[in-house]
Design a protein around this motif. Structure first.
Motif: not given
Length: 778
Positions: A647-673
């Motif tokens: 989504f972030v890649f497509d949004l930037r490519r198609e509409h020029g909007i950049s979003l910072p990413v929070v990589p939850m797949y790299d987080m512990s359960n406590a960090e996700i909560w």
């Protein structure tokens, strides 16, 4: 004329996903033209396969058979000739006049959201994607007349959307038709022109390029998408002088069935699996097929979840020298794994490793096969061989890491008598954040200690064999859940046909209490899941469990429909434990102040089932919403898995909007909560991008692309907290609702708490029923 007032985004699906169909009126006289239309459609749109509705009043069995052989999703719909008896018709016996009126039955197809009407004297020469994406109004090409005709729609092609597929609009057509207040000579377009009065969406002429433009034997322009052979002289009944080159284009698609099947299978690039299966299986059954066709057909069957058929087709491949192409062995090995024929799968995959081009993939599957069977030694050896063949091979790397991670899930010296066994989908490192949180959330309902000291992990995808049965029977009980375990295709097996790979005979020999807890029935709109093996396994599981709780009433309804009455009444509601997380996590602290942040999440697995033909619309509407919400808050993107970042890649490519990413797949359960607690709003497409923040007390808005999101919101009585990704006004609706949350945030937080308390009460009541069977502490 103003558009009808009746509007909808998609009344036929839980997610609002548009149902799209082609439609034509057909009779025996125009059957040759229609068959050629079908051939041209699939050969030039091989990735598209919506329903094709055949309107008819008198088609013989031979005609119906011929039509069905050419397209897999034919819907026959008889029209009533008497409906138009009161219309002013001119020549009552003319087929052209009858056909003209019967096309008006398109406007009675209220079970679809977009209908593309095609005439039987057309051929499709290009991509119809632009028509499939048209979401509003009536689309048509303006009439072509040398003497002029601006403002009048042409006959033959219409794109009709939801607001016109109503009884209201059809009644208006009938009223004008019976009054005779229209141009009799123009028949159907006369009625429509009289009602529409020029109010239709103008399509480019290439979508209905009439033959008359080619008078004098002009060539068909390269950009023509739909060529329309208007007039009485048709290519299949002799044609017309002065249009020879146009008719030669038509004859390219005047193929017999086998020519069509072979032509389609030979097309390069991606093709819709239903079409591949439809034509490939006919080649196999009727005249034999080459190995490439068998491979493509078997692969398509596998992608559709028809694993037994995939094996049957792939086993037909024969090499005169006795040596199969490694790609066939790879595909066959994968298919054999899906039906739990593991010895045969291993043999095929070992043969595939001989080719460097597919060796890494084959070793990865071999490692997975060994893991499923509990053979850790071979799992590690095959995974390392896969990485030797290709250091970037994802599956081999995952299986090697999984071997190490599973060691951490065991507690040396733990007393089995003090443990509960837990069948769940245990997510790998960098896997789906929601599925990482799930097992711990389930455990915390039963015990404040969710560690391996108190819990014995059993991965749902592992073959539940004798050693695992002994391990489970040595514990106090068995908890199965949570998550969407009732789904056919994440990790298919032939033993149960759902995610727990358990044979009936082993399931029946479990001696400890079995608790099914907060499991979901996770099929998408458009997926079916009624395999006999699944139903048999399901019934056995319900019969053998002391508690059978599903996480939403939508799942309950679907599962009860598969059970006899005495078992159906045992299926009860148990919310997903993630939705009550702050009642479970020890030392939970309510935030004093939340960050001025909105977290956004999207999902891309099974994209075709999620987005249909609407991805471009979705992306544009979301760009509008993100731009508006940035005026109020810091918008960040919460990726549950790495592929969510598309989504972030497509949004930037198609509409020029950049979003910072929070990589939850790299987080512990406590960090996700913590991340889902320290924000003001979460806008999520994944089920647990709604349920986890809700469980943390954070307001949510769900982007509904899967029925389970709508089910959850219905369960808590807040359907307005969701918006379909197919909604025509998605951006505006999302902005309006998100702004309302931010404007009155304290009230929304209180409302979440109120809804959550009801789920917590249900959970506590269910838990009380389980204290005695599981020996839980009071």
């Amino acid at each position: 004329m103003s558009a009808p007032t009746t509007t909808a985004t998609g009344p036929t699906t839980a997610t609002g996903k548009r149902r799209v169909a082609f439609a034509s009126y057909v009779d025996d006289n125009y059957l040759p033209g229609f068959l050629t239309l079908l051939r041209s459609l699939v050969l030039n749109n091989p990735r598209t396969c919506p329903d094709f509705v055949v309107l008819y009043d008198d088609l013989g069995p031979a005609a119906v058979s011929a039509i069905r052989r050419l397209y897999p999703r034919i819907v026959l719909r008889r029209v009533d000739p008497a409906r138009y008896d009161d219309y002013v018709k001119g020549d009552q016996g003319s087929y052209l006049v009858r056909k003209a009126y019967f096309v008006l039955d398109v406007f009675r197809m209220s079970d679809y959201d977009t209908v593309i009407a095609l005439d039987t004297d057309m051929v499709v020469l290009g991509d119809l994607g632009e028509l499939l994406e048209l979401r509003e109004g009536i689309g048509a090409v303006e009439q072509f007349f040398p003497e002029g005709g601006a403002g009048r729609l042409n006959s033959g092609l219409l794109v009709v959307n939801r607001e016109y597929l109503t009884g209201e609009f059809a009644a208006r057509l009938d009223e004008v038709g019976r009054s005779g207040d229209y141009d009799v000579e123009k028949h159907d377009q006369g009625v429509l022109n009289a009602v529409l009065d020029g109010d239709f969406v103008r399509l480019d002429r290439r979508f209905n390029f009439v033959k008359r433009r080619l008078e004098g034997d002009l060539p068909v322009p390269d950009d023509v998408v739909v060529l329309h052979f208007t007039g009485r002289h048709k290519p299949w009944n002799g044609g017309e002088v002065g249009y020879e080159r146009a008719e030669e284009v038509w004859r390219r698609y005047d193929l017999d069935d086998r020519e069509l099947y072979r032509a389609f299978c030979a097309l390069p690039g991606d093709k819709h699996p239903e079409l591949v299966v439809h034509y490939g299986t006919r080649l196999v059954e009727e005249c034999g097929a080459d190995s490439a066709t068998l491979l493509a057909t078997g692969t398509a069957l596998h992608s559709m979840g028809r694993y037994d058929e995939a094996v049957d087709v792939l086993l037909r491949v024969r090499d005169p020298k006795g040596v199969l192409d490694p790609r066939h062995n790879l595909a066959l090995g994968r298919a054999l794994m899906a039906v739990s024929r593991y010895d045969e799968a291993e043999a095929r995959l070992l043969l595939a490793t001989q080719d460097p081009a597919v060796a890494a993939s084959a070793f990865g599957l071999l490692a997975e096969c060994a893991w499923i069977r509990g053979d850790r030694q071979h799992q590690v050896a095959y995974a390392r061989a896969g990485l030797d063949a290709d250091p970037t091979d994802r599956k081999s790397g995952l299986l090697l890491r999984r071997a190490r991670a599973e060691e951490r899930r065991t507690a040396p010296g733990a007393d089995p008598a003090e443990q509960l066994a837990h069948v769940a989908f245990y997510m790998d490192d960098q896997g789906n954040a929601g599925d990482k949180v799930l097992p711990e959330s389930v455990r915390l309902v039963f015990d404040a200690d969710a560690s391996p000291r108190r819990w014995h992990s059993v991965h749902a995808h592992r073959l539940f064999d004798e050693p695992l049965l002994e391990e489970v029977n040595a514990r106090r009980g068995l908890v199965i859940g949570g998550g969407g375990l009732f789904i056919p295709d994440t990790s298919p097996n032939g033993n149960s046909r759902w995610q727990w790979n358990v044979p009936d005979e082993t399931l029946e020999r479990i001696t400890v209490p079995v608790v099914v807890f907060a499991v979901g029935y996770n099929v998408f709109d458009g997926q079916s899941y009624a395999h006999r093996r699944f139903v048999e396994s399901l019934r056995l599981l319900v019969r053998g469990s002391v508690f059978f709780g599903l996480r939403n009433h939508g799942s309950i309804e679907r599962v009860r429909a598969l059970l006899p009455a005495d078992l159906a009444e045992r299926v009860v509601y148990q919310p997903c434990p993630t939705t009550v997380a702050r009642n479970l996590v020890a030392g939970w602290q309510e935030p004093v102040e939340r960050a001025e942040t909105v977290l956004l999440n999207c999902a891309y697995d099974r994209s075709g089932l999620r987005f249909g033909h609407d991805y471009g619309h979705f992306l544009k509407e979301m760009a509008d919403a993100v731009t508006a919400l940035r005026e109020r808050a810091d918008v960040r993107y919460a990726a549950h898995i790495a592929s969510d970042e598309k989504f972030v890649f497509d949004l930037r490519r198609e509409h020029g909007i950049s979003l910072p990413v929070v990589p939850m797949y790299d987080m512990s359960n406590a960090e996700i909560w913590a991340a889902y607690t320290d924000c003001r709003l979460v806008v999520g497409m994944r089920g647990h991008a709604g349920m986890i923040p809700f469980g943390c007390g954070t307001p949510i808005i769900s982007l509904i692309s899967h029925p389970k999101l709508a089910y959850f919101l219905d369960d808590i009585g807040r359907p307005d907290w969701g918006v379909s990704i197919h909604d025509r006004r998605l951006g505006a609706v999302l902005t309006e609702r998100a702004t309302a949350v931010l404007d009155d945030h304290r009230a929304m937080v209180d409302d979440v708490a109120k809804c959550q308390q009801k789920l917590w009460t249900i959970t506590q009541n269910n838990l009380e029923r389980l204290r005695e069977p599981l020996g839980l502490a009071l």
